[in-house]
Design a protein around this motif. Structure first.
Motif, mmCIF file in Angstrom:
data_model
loop_
_atom_site.group_PDB
_atom_site.id
_atom_site.type_symbol
_atom_site.label_atom_id
_atom_site.label_comp_id
_atom_site.label_asym_id
_atom_site.label_seq_id
_atom_site.Cartn_x
_atom_site.Cartn_y
_atom_site.Cartn_z
ATOM 1 N N ARG A 179 0.794 -1.354 -0.258
ATOM 2 C CA ARG A 179 -0.434 0.284 -0.273
ATOM 3 C C ARG A 179 0.381 1.839 -0.285
ATOM 4 O O ARG A 179 1.832 1.710 0.961
ATOM 5 N N MET A 180 0.647 2.312 -0.876
ATOM 6 C CA MET A 180 1.441 3.033 -1.127
ATOM 7 C C MET A 180 1.198 4.229 0.283
ATOM 8 O O MET A 180 0.343 4.220 0.718
ATOM 9 N N ASP A 185 5.980 13.986 0.162
ATOM 10 C CA ASP A 185 7.010 14.190 0.279
ATOM 11 C C ASP A 185 8.568 12.941 0.571
ATOM 12 O O ASP A 185 8.978 13.633 0.848
ATOM 13 N N GLN A 186 8.001 11.966 0.919
ATOM 14 C CA GLN A 186 8.261 10.631 1.257
ATOM 15 C C GLN A 186 9.102 10.204 -0.037
ATOM 16 O O GLN A 186 8.583 10.300 -0.871
ATOM 17 N N ALA A 187 10.153 10.035 0.394
ATOM 18 C CA ALA A 187 11.068 9.561 -1.232
ATOM 19 C C ALA A 187 10.447 8.086 -1.742
ATOM 20 O O ALA A 187 10.179 6.814 -0.793
ATOM 21 N N LEU A 188 10.221 8.062 -2.876
ATOM 22 C CA LEU A 188 9.849 6.113 -3.188
ATOM 23 C C LEU A 188 11.018 5.747 -3.285
ATOM 24 O O LEU A 188 12.114 5.724 -3.445
ATOM 25 N N ARG A 212 9.694 14.941 -7.740
ATOM 26 C CA ARG A 212 9.145 13.563 -7.241
ATOM 27 C C ARG A 212 10.305 12.699 -6.133
ATOM 28 O O ARG A 212 11.604 12.303 -6.840
ATOM 29 N N ALA A 213 10.876 12.691 -5.032
ATOM 30 C CA ALA A 213 12.412 11.955 -4.457
ATOM 31 C C ALA A 213 11.434 10.965 -4.830
ATOM 32 O O ALA A 213 10.735 10.340 -4.168
ATOM 33 N N TRP A 214 13.142 10.164 -4.397
ATOM 34 C CA TRP A 214 13.212 8.679 -4.753
ATOM 35 C C TRP A 214 14.264 8.312 -4.225
ATOM 36 O O TRP A 214 15.636 9.198 -4.292
ATOM 37 N N TYR A 215 14.967 6.664 -4.088
ATOM 38 C CA TYR A 215 16.037 6.336 -3.767
ATOM 39 C C TYR A 215 16.253 4.847 -3.978
ATOM 40 O O TYR A 215 14.950 4.289 -4.358
#
Length: 302
Positions: A179-180, A185-188, A212-215
Motif C-alpha cells: 500500500r503506497m 514528499d516522502q522518497a519513493l 518527486r524524491a526517490w531512493y
C-alpha cells in the motif's frame, strides 16, 4: 495382414499450424505465411481431420490451443527443425556466415524458445552468437561493430536508423499487497535497472518532471531480480505491462505517480557487417520482422 494407414502429415499444414500458434490469430499467421485467412483456416481444418482431433479454439481474442494442440506444437517445432536442417544439408542451399545478434534480457525467453531455434534449423551452417544486454549497451556494441544487429528500445541512446518493430507499454508496479504511502514528499523506494536500461530512464525522467524524491533501494542488471524485488514488496519499479505477474499490481495517478513516456522497440544494424555474413544477417532480420512487427515477442512468453 495388418492394414497400414495411408494418412500422412503435410509439412505445409504443420508450418501453418505453427504460425497460427505463434501469432495467436489467423490474420497474423496469414500475413506471415502469405496466404488468405480462409485458406489458412482450411489448412488447420484439414490437419484436424487428418489427426482426428481438435487442435485450436477460436475466440473473440484470437486463437488458443487445446491440450492436444499444445502437445502437437512441441512435436511440430522439433519436426520442422529436423526437416529444414535435412533440406539445407542435402540441397546445399543453406546460408553460411556469422551473425552477432543482441537483445534485451526481457525478450530472451520468447526469442530463444521460438525464433532463434527455427532460424538455426533453416540455416544450420550459420554461426549465430547471441548476447543480452540493456539497450544502451547494445547501442554501444552496434556502433563499435561488435554486433551485426540488435533489437533494442529507443532509450537511453539516440542511435539513428532503427526499423520500428512494436510499441512497449511501461507501467509503475508494486507488490500485490503493498500500500503506497500517501505522504507526497516522502522518497519513493525504487527497484531500478542499471543506467543503460530505458525503463530506468523513463522512471527517473517522470519523477524529475514532478520533482518527486526517490531512493534506489535495489539496483540490478537482471530483469528477473528487479521483478522479484517488486513482487516481494521491497520496492516499486517500471516494467512492461506484459511482464506484470499476479504477484504485482499496476500503480498510477491514484497513488500519486506521474505518467510515463512511451518507448519503441526497433531493429538496428551495424554499418560494418562482414560481406560473407550479409545474407545470413538479412535472413534473420526477415524472420524477426515477420514474428515481431506490431506484436512483439510476448505471445507464449509468460
Amino acid at each position: 495382414m495388418v492394414e497400414v494407414s495411408s494418412a500422412a502429415l503435410d509439412i505445409e499444414l504443420l508450418r501453418s499450424f505453427q504460425a497460427v500458434a505463434q501469432q495467436g490469430s489467423l490474420a497474423g499467421a496469414a500475413t506471415q505465411r502469405h496466404r488468405t485467412v480462409s485458406a489458412l483456416s482450411m489448412q488447420i481444418k484439414r490437419l484436424e481431420r487428418v489427426l482426428d482431433t481438435r487442435l485450436m479454439v477460436r475466440g473473440a481474442r484470437g486463437v488458443s490451443l487445446t491440450p492436444a494442440g499444445e502437445s502437437l506444437l512441441r512435436e511440430v517445432r522439433a519436426l520442422l527443425r529436423q526437416h529444414d536442417a535435412l533440406m539445407a544439408r542435402f540441397t546445399g542451399r543453406g546460408l553460411s556466415g556469422r551473425v552477432l545478434f543482441g537483445m534485451p534480457e526481457d525478450y530472451a525467453s520468447a526469442m530463444v524458445g521460438e525464433v532463434l531455434p527455427e532460424f538455426l534449423a533453416q540455416h544450420p551452417d550459420v554461426l549465430l552468437e547471441t548476447v543480452t544486454a540493456p539497450s544502451g549497451e547494445l547501442a554501444r556494441l552496434i556502433e563499435a561493430g561488435e554486433l551485426a544487429m540488435a533489437i533494442m528500445l529507443d532509450r537511453p541512446h539516440r542511435l539513428q536508423g532503427g526499423e520500428p518493430l512494436w510499441k512497449t507499454s511501461p507501467v509503475w508496479v508494486a507488490g500485490r499487497e503493498v500500500r503506497m504511502n500517501e505522504v507526497a514528499d516522502q522518497a519513493l523506494l525504487l527497484a531500478l535497472h542499471t543506467e543503460q536500461c530505458p525503463y530506468r530512464a523513463l522512471a527517473l525522467e517522470a519523477l524529475e518532471r514532478c520533482q518527486r524524491a526517490w531512493y534506489p533501494v535495489f539496483t540490478s542488471s537482471s530483469i528477473h531480480a528487479v521483478e522479484t524485488a517488486v513482487a516481494s514488496g521491497l520496492a516499486i519499479s517500471v516494467l512492461d505491462r506484459e511482464r506484470v505477474s499476479t504477484a504485482m499490481r499496476i500503480l498510477g495517478e491514484a497513488e500519486g505517480l506521474p505518467p510515463l513516456s512511451s518507448c519503441e522497440a526497433g531493429l538496428y544494424f551495424s554499418k560494418r557487417i562482414n560481406r560473407d555474413s550479409r545474407q545470413a544477417v538479412d535472413a534473420l532480420a526477415t524472420m524477426l520482422r515477420d514474428r515481431l512487427i506490431k506484436r512483439g515477442p510476448w505471445h507464449g512468453d509468460r
